[in-house]
Scaffold this active site. Sequence first.
Site, PDB file in Angstrom:
ATOM      1  N   LYS A 197     -52.030 -72.057 -54.633  1.00  0.00           N
ATOM      2  CA  LYS A 197     -50.838 -71.184 -54.663  1.00  0.00           C
ATOM      3  C   LYS A 197     -51.157 -69.848 -55.329  1.00  0.00           C
ATOM      4  O   LYS A 197     -50.605 -69.486 -56.364  1.00  0.00           O
ATOM      5  CB  LYS A 197     -49.677 -71.884 -55.380  1.00  0.00           C
ATOM      6  CG  LYS A 197     -49.238 -73.162 -54.682  1.00  0.00           C
ATOM      7  CD  LYS A 197     -48.018 -73.775 -55.337  1.00  0.00           C
ATOM      8  CE  LYS A 197     -47.554 -75.033 -54.635  1.00  0.00           C
ATOM      9  NZ  LYS A 197     -48.492 -76.185 -54.791  1.00  0.00           N
ATOM     10  N   THR A 241     -57.481 -58.845 -55.883  1.00  0.00           N
ATOM     11  CA  THR A 241     -57.886 -60.106 -56.517  1.00  0.00           C
ATOM     12  C   THR A 241     -57.640 -61.282 -55.572  1.00  0.00           C
ATOM     13  O   THR A 241     -58.459 -62.200 -55.468  1.00  0.00           O
ATOM     14  CB  THR A 241     -57.119 -60.287 -57.848  1.00  0.00           C
ATOM     15  OG1 THR A 241     -57.404 -59.156 -58.664  1.00  0.00           O
ATOM     16  CG2 THR A 241     -57.525 -61.545 -58.574  1.00  0.00           C
TER      17      THR A 241
HETATM   18  O1  C5P Z   1     -47.597 -87.986 -54.876  1.00  0.00           O
HETATM   19  P1  C5P Z   1     -46.825 -87.148 -53.910  1.00  0.00           P
HETATM   20  O2  C5P Z   1     -46.866 -87.677 -52.480  1.00  0.00           O
HETATM   21  O3  C5P Z   1     -45.433 -86.857 -54.390  1.00  0.00           O
HETATM   22  O4  C5P Z   1     -47.640 -85.771 -53.903  1.00  0.00           O
HETATM   23  C1  C5P Z   1     -47.192 -84.672 -53.173  1.00  0.00           C
HETATM   24  C2  C5P Z   1     -48.169 -83.543 -53.271  1.00  0.00           C
HETATM   25  O5  C5P Z   1     -47.589 -82.409 -52.644  1.00  0.00           O
HETATM   26  C3  C5P Z   1     -48.499 -83.122 -54.697  1.00  0.00           C
HETATM   27  O6  C5P Z   1     -49.868 -82.682 -54.686  1.00  0.00           O
HETATM   28  C4  C5P Z   1     -47.590 -81.957 -54.960  1.00  0.00           C
HETATM   29  O7  C5P Z   1     -48.128 -81.015 -55.835  1.00  0.00           O
HETATM   30  C5  C5P Z   1     -47.454 -81.333 -53.572  1.00  0.00           C
HETATM   31  N1  C5P Z   1     -46.219 -80.593 -53.383  1.00  0.00           N
HETATM   32  C6  C5P Z   1     -44.964 -81.154 -53.503  1.00  0.00           C
HETATM   33  N2  C5P Z   1     -43.842 -80.401 -53.307  1.00  0.00           N
HETATM   34  C7  C5P Z   1     -43.963 -79.134 -52.987  1.00  0.00           C
HETATM   35  C8  C5P Z   1     -45.218 -78.536 -52.852  1.00  0.00           C
HETATM   36  C9  C5P Z   1     -46.343 -79.309 -53.061  1.00  0.00           C
HETATM   37  O8  C5P Z   1     -44.840 -82.327 -53.791  1.00  0.00           O
HETATM   38  N3  C5P Z   1     -42.876 -78.420 -52.765  1.00  0.00           N
END
Ligand code: C5P
Length: 239
Positions: A70, A77
């Site tokens: 992100k 940069t």
């Molecule tokens: O364990 P889980 O299935 O909840 O993991 C979901 C992944 O998706 C994590 O790496 C989390 O950081 C990412 N994520 C999320 N919601 C978002 C963006 C990214 O859960 N809005």
Amino acid sequence: MTNKHAAVAPRDRLIVALDLPDVRIAEAMITQLDEAVTFYKIGYQLAFAGGLPLARALAGSGKKVFVDLKMHDIGNTVARGVESIVSIGATFLTVHAFPQTMKAAAEASKGSDLTILGVTVLTSYDDADLSAAGYAMNVSDLVARRARQARDIGIGGLVCSAEEASALRDVIAPSMCLVTPGIRPAGSSSDDQKRIMTPRAAIAAGADYLVVGRPVVASPDPRAAAEAIVAQIAQATRQ
Ligand code: C5P
């Protein structure tokens, strides 16, 4: 232009989030998952604990890698950072969906195999959080505005919740992909995710790729859990 992700095989639509504390544990998980999983996501936790050389090794071994850092900084940069991720051989990289950041990332990834994904508004934000951050706009309007900007800048896809997917399908370019976390197979724990959808429902709602962490990596049988999700994706794509 048609959705270039429409022909992706069900197995290749599952992205397993390696939200694990160190490379040794991540490598053991990858060995266990073996051919059940073709696409991995590496985020802050593992990237800042030696995960980027692992990302390079995974890409070199034929797996696809989503680097979820992100990014958001001044254009120069961001561009230099994107070039480094291109050199790793990653397939997806997230940036916050601010126009300057997206333009720099799109430019720096041009001609490479890296697809930039825009994060429109973090799903942990509600209207009150946006107001506190100085925005006079609600979440859904800001998501739609940033999705249109991403499309116009030529960003390859967006990260969004499954609930947002069908509305965003109508806004974005057909060639853009939607990548959706918050996926829970029927009957599994929601953990800290507030808005969840099953793999089948998320694909039906228009998601191209599903990001799944704990339902796979915290399962007593990660490989069987991954295969079950792939089977549900296959069911949805046959419909
Ligand atoms: O364990 P889980 O299935 O909840 O993991 C979901 C992944 O998706 C994590 O790496 C989390 O950081 C990412 N994520 C999320 N919601 C978002 C963006 C990214 O859960 N809005």
